[in-house]
Design a protein around this motif. Structure first.
Motif, PDB file in Angstrom:
ATOM      1  N   ASP A  88       0.628  -1.034  -0.178  1.00 16.68           N
ATOM      2  CA  ASP A  88       0.263   0.098   0.108  1.00 16.68           C
ATOM      3  C   ASP A  88       1.062   0.894  -0.142  1.00 16.68           C
ATOM      4  O   ASP A  88       1.250   1.276   1.009  1.00 16.68           O
ATOM      5  N   ASP A  89       0.626   2.152  -0.599  1.00 19.69           N
ATOM      6  CA  ASP A  89       1.873   3.316  -1.627  1.00 19.69           C
ATOM      7  C   ASP A  89       3.400   2.757  -0.476  1.00 19.69           C
ATOM      8  O   ASP A  89       3.672   3.495  -0.201  1.00 19.69           O
ATOM      9  N   GLY A  90       3.853   1.394  -1.360  1.00 17.26           N
ATOM     10  CA  GLY A  90       5.339   1.122  -1.133  1.00 17.26           C
ATOM     11  C   GLY A  90       5.165   0.129  -0.087  1.00 17.26           C
ATOM     12  O   GLY A  90       6.891   0.032   0.461  1.00 17.26           O
ATOM     13  N   LEU A  91       4.740   0.094   0.992  1.00 16.97           N
ATOM     14  CA  LEU A  91       4.021  -0.117   2.539  1.00 16.97           C
ATOM     15  C   LEU A  91       3.822  -1.507   2.485  1.00 16.97           C
ATOM     16  O   LEU A  91       3.013  -1.644   2.033  1.00 16.97           O
ATOM     17  N   GLN A  92       4.979  -2.379   3.274  1.00 18.15           N
ATOM     18  CA  GLN A  92       4.823  -3.668   2.672  1.00 18.15           C
ATOM     19  C   GLN A  92       2.869  -3.983   3.470  1.00 18.15           C
ATOM     20  O   GLN A  92       3.115  -3.506   5.181  1.00 18.15           O
ATOM     21  N   GLU A  93       1.457  -4.444   3.721  1.00 18.89           N
ATOM     22  CA  GLU A  93       0.868  -5.194   4.814  1.00 18.89           C
ATOM     23  C   GLU A  93       0.415  -6.983   4.364  1.00 18.89           C
ATOM     24  O   GLU A  93       0.660  -6.696   3.357  1.00 18.89           O
ATOM     25  N   HIS A  94      -0.104  -6.896   5.467  1.00 19.41           N
ATOM     26  CA  HIS A  94      -0.861  -8.567   5.797  1.00 19.41           C
ATOM     27  C   HIS A  94      -1.756  -8.040   4.523  1.00 19.41           C
ATOM     28  O   HIS A  94      -3.016  -7.068   4.675  1.00 19.41           O
ATOM     29  N   CYS A  95      -2.166  -9.120   3.269  1.00 22.70           N
ATOM     30  CA  CYS A  95      -3.527  -9.293   2.379  1.00 22.70           C
ATOM     31  C   CYS A  95      -4.607  -9.199   3.532  1.00 22.70           C
ATOM     32  O   CYS A  95      -4.534 -10.468   4.215  1.00 22.70           O
ATOM     33  N   ILE A  96      -5.167  -9.357   3.260  1.00 24.63           N
ATOM     34  CA  ILE A  96      -6.818  -9.205   3.642  1.00 24.63           C
ATOM     35  C   ILE A  96      -7.755  -9.569   2.387  1.00 24.63           C
ATOM     36  O   ILE A  96      -7.972  -9.438   1.248  1.00 24.63           O
TER      37      ILE A  96
END
Length: 136
Positions: free
Chosen positions: A127-135
């Motif tokens: 998200d905007d270059g930042l890793q997030e956990h996928c939902i």
């Protein structure tokens, strides 16, 4: 004399060739694009016909770097594998990435990229270059 010159030029051309080599890379596939998100250092192999040696070397190195495809594993740069990939994707104008696997490929002596058979354990989301956990 011309024949000797041609033979000398041919020998020089053969001697100037590089050692056989192998490239290893991690890719993400989009609907209309392929993006290389990580490239390992080049590997020397025995010959340009030795695809198995290249594939095995790449598989070993990618598994070592990513802890067998764990996108949340820490790298020597003290960030996760996935965060490093998200930053690379952001530089390639892919700031938002949702539910994509990362696949390992290898290339022998400038030939086509070939699939190693390995992929990330989970999906990558940025998200905007930042890793997030996928939902899902």
């Amino acid at each position: 004399m011309k024949l000797a010159f041609v033979l000398l030029a041919l020998v020089a051309a053969v001697c100037a060739q590089k050692e056989p080599w192998c490239r290893c890379g991690a890719f993400i596939t989009f609907d209309d694009d392929e993006a290389m998100v990580y490239e390992m250092p080049e590997v020397t192999i025995d010959s340009c016909e030795n695809h198995k040696q290249c594939k095995n070397s790449c598989t070993k190195e990618m598994n070592k770097y990513s802890h067998y495809g764990d996108l949340w594993a820490m790298t020597p740069l003290n960030k996760t594998v996935g965060q490093s990939i998200c930053e690379t994707l952001s530089g390639l104008k892919h700031d938002f990435v949702h539910n994509h696997y990362v696949y390992g490929y290898y290339e022998v002596c400038g030939g086509p990229w070939e699939y190693t058979g390995i992929a990330s354990q989970g999906m990558l989301c940025c998200d905007d270059g930042l890793q997030e956990h996928c939902i899902n």
